[in-house]
Write a protein that holds these residues in place. Structure first.
Motif, mmCIF file in Angstrom:
data_model
loop_
_atom_site.group_PDB
_atom_site.id
_atom_site.type_symbol
_atom_site.label_atom_id
_atom_site.label_comp_id
_atom_site.label_asym_id
_atom_site.label_seq_id
_atom_site.Cartn_x
_atom_site.Cartn_y
_atom_site.Cartn_z
ATOM 1 N N GLU A 1 19.085 -83.520 95.406
ATOM 2 C CA GLU A 1 18.719 -82.382 96.242
ATOM 3 C C GLU A 1 18.524 -82.860 97.674
ATOM 4 O O GLU A 1 17.784 -83.815 97.923
ATOM 5 N N LEU A 2 19.242 -82.227 98.585
ATOM 6 C CA LEU A 2 19.092 -82.538 100.001
ATOM 7 C C LEU A 2 18.208 -81.486 100.649
ATOM 8 O O LEU A 2 18.425 -80.287 100.465
ATOM 9 N N THR A 3 17.223 -81.941 101.390
ATOM 10 C CA THR A 3 16.364 -81.035 102.143
ATOM 11 C C THR A 3 16.536 -81.329 103.625
ATOM 12 O O THR A 3 16.360 -82.468 104.061
ATOM 13 N N ILE A 4 16.910 -80.302 104.376
ATOM 14 C CA ILE A 4 17.132 -80.451 105.813
ATOM 15 C C ILE A 4 16.098 -79.602 106.538
ATOM 16 O O ILE A 4 15.974 -78.402 106.270
ATOM 17 N N ARG A 5 15.377 -80.226 107.456
ATOM 18 C CA ARG A 5 14.369 -79.505 108.228
ATOM 19 C C ARG A 5 14.710 -79.603 109.710
ATOM 20 O O ARG A 5 14.988 -80.685 110.224
ATOM 21 N N PHE A 6 14.679 -78.460 110.377
ATOM 22 C CA PHE A 6 14.981 -78.430 111.804
ATOM 23 C C PHE A 6 14.204 -77.291 112.442
ATOM 24 O O PHE A 6 14.351 -76.130 112.057
ATOM 25 N N ARG A 7 13.337 -77.633 113.395
ATOM 26 C CA ARG A 7 12.537 -76.646 114.120
ATOM 27 C C ARG A 7 11.785 -75.710 113.174
ATOM 28 O O ARG A 7 11.781 -74.491 113.328
ATOM 29 N N GLY A 8 11.170 -76.304 112.181
ATOM 30 C CA GLY A 8 10.326 -75.537 111.281
ATOM 31 C C GLY A 8 11.059 -74.815 110.178
ATOM 32 O O GLY A 8 10.430 -74.167 109.334
ATOM 33 N N VAL A 9 12.372 -74.877 110.173
ATOM 34 C CA VAL A 9 13.155 -74.220 109.127
ATOM 35 C C VAL A 9 13.617 -75.272 108.136
ATOM 36 O O VAL A 9 14.104 -76.335 108.517
ATOM 37 N N SER A 10 13.461 -74.987 106.861
ATOM 38 C CA SER A 10 13.835 -75.932 105.819
ATOM 39 C C SER A 10 14.915 -75.329 104.931
ATOM 40 O O SER A 10 14.840 -74.149 104.556
ATOM 41 N N VAL A 11 15.930 -76.122 104.635
ATOM 42 C CA VAL A 11 17.013 -75.689 103.751
ATOM 43 C C VAL A 11 17.159 -76.715 102.639
ATOM 44 O O VAL A 11 17.275 -77.909 102.901
ATOM 45 N N ASP A 12 17.127 -76.254 101.407
ATOM 46 C CA ASP A 12 17.318 -77.129 100.250
ATOM 47 C C ASP A 12 18.712 -76.912 99.678
ATOM 48 O O ASP A 12 19.133 -75.766 99.465
ATOM 49 N N LEU A 13 19.418 -77.996 99.436
ATOM 50 C CA LEU A 13 20.739 -77.926 98.822
ATOM 51 C C LEU A 13 20.645 -78.476 97.407
ATOM 52 O O LEU A 13 20.136 -79.574 97.196
ATOM 53 N N ASN A 14 21.142 -77.706 96.452
ATOM 54 C CA ASN A 14 21.126 -78.187 95.078
ATOM 55 C C ASN A 14 22.225 -79.229 94.873
ATOM 56 O O ASN A 14 22.933 -79.609 95.814
ATOM 57 N N LEU A 15 22.395 -79.671 93.637
ATOM 58 C CA LEU A 15 23.346 -80.748 93.361
ATOM 59 C C LEU A 15 24.767 -80.367 93.761
ATOM 60 O O LEU A 15 25.463 -81.135 94.434
ATOM 61 N N SER A 16 25.208 -79.181 93.365
ATOM 62 C CA SER A 16 26.575 -78.760 93.689
ATOM 63 C C SER A 16 26.790 -78.708 95.196
ATOM 64 O O SER A 16 27.781 -79.227 95.723
ATOM 65 N N GLU A 17 25.843 -78.079 95.890
ATOM 66 C CA GLU A 17 25.962 -77.959 97.341
ATOM 67 C C GLU A 17 25.903 -79.327 98.011
ATOM 68 O O GLU A 17 26.644 -79.603 98.961
ATOM 69 N N SER A 18 25.043 -80.193 97.502
ATOM 70 C CA SER A 18 24.913 -81.535 98.077
ATOM 71 C C SER A 18 26.213 -82.316 97.939
ATOM 72 O O SER A 18 26.655 -82.987 98.877
ATOM 73 N N LEU A 19 26.843 -82.217 96.766
ATOM 74 C CA LEU A 19 28.096 -82.942 96.546
ATOM 75 C C LEU A 19 29.210 -82.407 97.439
ATOM 76 O O LEU A 19 30.048 -83.171 97.929
ATOM 77 N N ILE A 20 29.232 -81.104 97.657
ATOM 78 C CA ILE A 20 30.237 -80.512 98.547
ATOM 79 C C ILE A 20 30.052 -81.039 99.970
ATOM 80 O O ILE A 20 31.007 -81.425 100.648
ATOM 81 N N VAL A 21 28.799 -81.073 100.422
ATOM 82 C CA VAL A 21 28.499 -81.568 101.767
ATOM 83 C C VAL A 21 28.839 -83.052 101.879
ATOM 84 O O VAL A 21 29.448 -83.499 102.862
ATOM 85 N N ILE A 22 28.467 -83.830 100.870
ATOM 86 C CA ILE A 22 28.753 -85.270 100.888
ATOM 87 C C ILE A 22 30.257 -85.513 100.931
ATOM 88 O O ILE A 22 30.745 -86.379 101.667
ATOM 89 N N ASN A 23 31.003 -84.736 100.166
ATOM 90 C CA ASN A 23 32.462 -84.881 100.157
ATOM 91 C C ASN A 23 33.049 -84.583 101.538
ATOM 92 O O ASN A 23 33.903 -85.322 102.043
ATOM 93 N N ALA A 24 32.578 -83.504 102.157
ATOM 94 C CA ALA A 24 33.076 -83.139 103.486
ATOM 95 C C ALA A 24 32.752 -84.224 104.512
ATOM 96 O O ALA A 24 33.586 -84.564 105.360
ATOM 97 N N LEU A 25 31.547 -84.779 104.433
ATOM 98 C CA LEU A 25 31.158 -85.827 105.375
ATOM 99 C C LEU A 25 31.959 -87.107 105.144
ATOM 100 O O LEU A 25 32.318 -87.806 106.099
ATOM 101 N N ALA A 26 32.252 -87.407 103.885
ATOM 102 C CA ALA A 26 33.049 -88.605 103.585
ATOM 103 C C ALA A 26 34.447 -88.482 104.177
ATOM 104 O O ALA A 26 34.988 -89.440 104.742
ATOM 105 N N VAL A 27 35.041 -87.292 104.055
ATOM 106 C CA VAL A 27 36.373 -87.072 104.622
ATOM 107 C C VAL A 27 36.323 -87.178 106.142
ATOM 108 O O VAL A 27 37.201 -87.784 106.765
ATOM 109 N N LYS A 28 35.292 -86.598 106.736
ATOM 110 C CA LYS A 28 35.160 -86.666 108.196
ATOM 111 C C LYS A 28 35.027 -88.108 108.660
ATOM 112 O O LYS A 28 35.629 -88.511 109.664
ATOM 113 N N ARG A 29 34.255 -88.896 107.931
ATOM 114 C CA ARG A 29 34.101 -90.314 108.280
ATOM 115 C C ARG A 29 35.459 -91.016 108.247
ATOM 116 O O ARG A 29 35.793 -91.796 109.146
ATOM 117 N N SER A 30 36.241 -90.732 107.225
ATOM 118 C CA SER A 30 37.560 -91.340 107.109
ATOM 119 C C SER A 30 38.459 -90.923 108.264
ATOM 120 O O SER A 30 39.178 -91.747 108.844
#
Length: 301
Positions: A122-151
């Motif tokens: 579970e990824l939790t992102i906090r910015f200016r008092g707002v918190s967003v929690d990403l479940n496993l599926s959402e976290s994996l989607i984000v991780i995949n997108a970031l991995a491609v961007k890094r490449s």
């Protein structure tokens, strides 16, 4: 890559040092900037009061109003893959491809979770008092997108280093040995009618085409390209002994920048080719590098 970064690369090349560590640091900094910006966009979806359900990622990051390159990255794809699959990268083709890929990725994640439901991320992102929690599926989607961007960024950075270093490096070498401007040119056609960015000319008008490759000794494609293109002078970051022997057998002069005082080999080559030159002005190297970078910028604009 900015001018200061290019200057550091050139300084390291002339010092016989490995320039890659500095490039990797730049890549890391650029990627982390992207990650922070990407996570801010995730938070903005919540701040805009969009529903954060299972498909929020598709609605926010894969919407048709996104720029094409952003759509491709957010979907965990690259443009070449889409072109190879669909023989086109038109916007409508990209929209269809990224949604198909997103559906396939979701299905793959669901299958994985069914097989191993004990995994919890579970990824939790906090910015200016707002918190967003990403479940496993959402976290994996984000991780995949970031991995491609890094490449993507990695490929772009290394390609940029090579392309943007070639001209200022050759200009700096020419200026270092006081080669008069009329004895080097920035464009020409070799025997294969291929355009070459830099070549020297001697007093008789003989032309010597140059090739610069900064890909290291372990990449045989660097030298292979030289043999195929009719190059007479090869400037490389690092060369294996076997490659040096091959070059010499083919009558190709070489300079290995990573060797101790490796650039100094160029002076004897210039003399052999009867190209007007003077001993290296080592004390003025920093000024010469600055002048070469400034001239390269002018010539490329």
């Amino acid at each position: 890559m900015n001018t200061e970064a290019l200057k550091r690369v050139l300084q390291q090349l002339f010092a016989g040092q490995d320039y890659r560590a500095g490039v990797v640091s730049l890549l890391n900094a650029d990627f982390l900037d992207y990650v922070v910006g990407f996570f801010k966009k995730v938070v903005e979806a919540k701040m805009a009061q969009q529903s954060i359900d299972e498909d929020w990622y598709r609605r926010y990051f894969l919407s048709a109003d996104q720029r094409k390159r952003d759509l491709i990255t957010h979907a965990g794809l690259n443009e070449k893959t889409i072109h190879d699959m669909h023989n086109s990268t038109r916007k409508e083709v990209v929209i269809s491809a990224v949604n198909d890929n997103y559906d396939a990725l979701l299905a793959l994640i669901r299958t994985m979770l069914e097989k191993d439901g004990d995994i919890q991320i579970e990824l939790t992102i906090r910015f200016r008092g707002v918190s967003v929690d990403l479940n496993l599926s959402e976290s994996l989607i984000v991780i995949n997108a970031l991995a491609v961007k890094r490449s993507q960024m990695r490929g772009g950075v290394w390609s940029s280093v090579g392309k943007r270093t070639e001209l200022p490096l050759m200009l700096a070498l020419a200026k270092l040995y006081s080669v008069p401007p009329e004895y080097y040119k920035l464009k020409g056609l070799n025997e294969q009618k291929r355009e070459v960015d830099f070549h020297f000319v001697n007093r008789r008008g003989d032309v010597y085409f140059c090739e610069v490759k900064l890909m290291g000794a372990g990449n045989p494609e660097s030298a292979d390209a030289v043999f195929a293109r009719g190059t007479q002078l090869f400037i490389a970051d690092k060369l294996s002994d076997a490659t040096k022997r091959q070059l010499e057998s083919a009558g190709i002069h070489w300079v290995e920048m990573r060797a101790e005082n490796g650039f100094e080999r160029l002076y004897s080559i210039l003399q052999t080719l009867e190209i007007p030159c003077q001993p290296a002005r080592i004390d003025a190297l920093d000024h010469i590098i600055d002048a070469a970078l400034a001239e390269a910028v002018t010539l490329q604009t």
